[in-house]
Write a protein that holds these residues in place. Structure first.
Motif, PDB file in Angstrom:
ATOM      1  N   VAL A   1       0.854  -1.174   0.000  1.00 39.33           N
ATOM      2  CA  VAL A   1       0.000   0.000   0.000  1.00 39.33           C
ATOM      3  C   VAL A   1       0.893   1.227   0.000  1.00 39.33           C
ATOM      4  CG1 VAL A   1      -1.780   1.245   1.284  1.00 39.33           C
ATOM      5  CG2 VAL A   1      -1.753  -1.257   1.305  1.00 39.33           C
ATOM      6  N   ARG A   2       0.589   2.193  -0.840  1.00 41.94           N
ATOM      7  CA  ARG A   2       1.371   3.428  -0.854  1.00 41.94           C
ATOM      8  C   ARG A   2       0.945   4.283   0.333  1.00 41.94           C
ATOM      9  NH1 ARG A   2       1.245   6.856  -6.126  1.00 41.94           N
ATOM     10  NH2 ARG A   2       2.416   5.049  -6.804  1.00 41.94           N
ATOM     11  N   PRO A   3       1.888   4.542   1.286  1.00 42.16           N
ATOM     12  CA  PRO A   3       1.521   5.375   2.436  1.00 42.16           C
ATOM     13  C   PRO A   3       1.262   6.817   2.022  1.00 42.16           C
ATOM     14  CG  PRO A   3       3.775   4.559   2.643  1.00 42.16           C
ATOM     15  CD  PRO A   3       3.222   4.044   1.353  1.00 42.16           C
ATOM     16  N   GLY A   4       0.535   7.532   2.860  1.00 42.00           N
ATOM     17  CA  GLY A   4       0.214   8.927   2.585  1.00 42.00           C
ATOM     18  C   GLY A   4       1.432   9.827   2.622  1.00 42.00           C
ATOM     19  N   PRO A   5       1.273  11.084   2.195  1.00 42.93           N
ATOM     20  CA  PRO A   5       2.387  12.026   2.198  1.00 42.93           C
ATOM     21  C   PRO A   5       2.928  12.223   3.612  1.00 42.93           C
ATOM     22  CG  PRO A   5       0.394  13.000   1.244  1.00 42.93           C
ATOM     23  CD  PRO A   5       0.035  11.651   1.738  1.00 42.93           C
ATOM     24  N   GLY A   6       4.244  12.275   3.729  1.00 46.18           N
ATOM     25  CA  GLY A   6       4.878  12.520   5.015  1.00 46.18           C
ATOM     26  C   GLY A   6       5.035  11.295   5.891  1.00 46.18           C
ATOM     27  N   ALA A   7       4.664  10.107   5.406  1.00 41.17           N
ATOM     28  CA  ALA A   7       4.787   8.894   6.212  1.00 41.17           C
ATOM     29  C   ALA A   7       6.257   8.574   6.441  1.00 41.17           C
ATOM     30  CB  ALA A   7       4.109   7.728   5.506  1.00 41.17           C
ATOM     31  N   THR A   8       6.581   8.207   7.657  1.00 34.93           N
ATOM     32  CA  THR A   8       7.951   7.813   7.992  1.00 34.93           C
ATOM     33  C   THR A   8       7.921   6.514   8.774  1.00 34.93           C
ATOM     34  OG1 THR A   8       7.908   9.093  10.038  1.00 34.93           O
ATOM     35  CG2 THR A   8       8.816  10.184   8.083  1.00 34.93           C
TER      36      THR A   8
END
Length: 64
Positions: free
Chosen positions: A49-56
């Motif tokens: 799954v592509r994580p949302g923007p800013g995911a770390t």
């Protein structure tokens, strides 16, 4: 039929912020099996799954 699923995420959920907050963890992988009543596998899926923007990712810590 039984549905068995598993997720991998960037961290554990935070209880100090709202569940919609950007500091909450992101799902990275989703996997699932469908089993019949005799325990035979009927179908499976595993997808990243592509994580949302800013995911770390949180650093792994060995508890012992």
């Amino acid at each position: 039929m039984y549905l068995i699923f598993n997720t991998y995420s960037t961290d554990l959920p935070r209880t100090d912020v709202d569940f919609r907050h950007s500091l909450q963890p992101n799902i990275l992988q989703f996997s699932a099996l469908i089993m019949d009543r005799q325990g035979r596998e009927v179908d499976r899926i595993s997808t990243f799954v592509r994580p949302g923007p800013g995911a770390t990712l949180s650093p792994f810590s060995d508890p012992g």
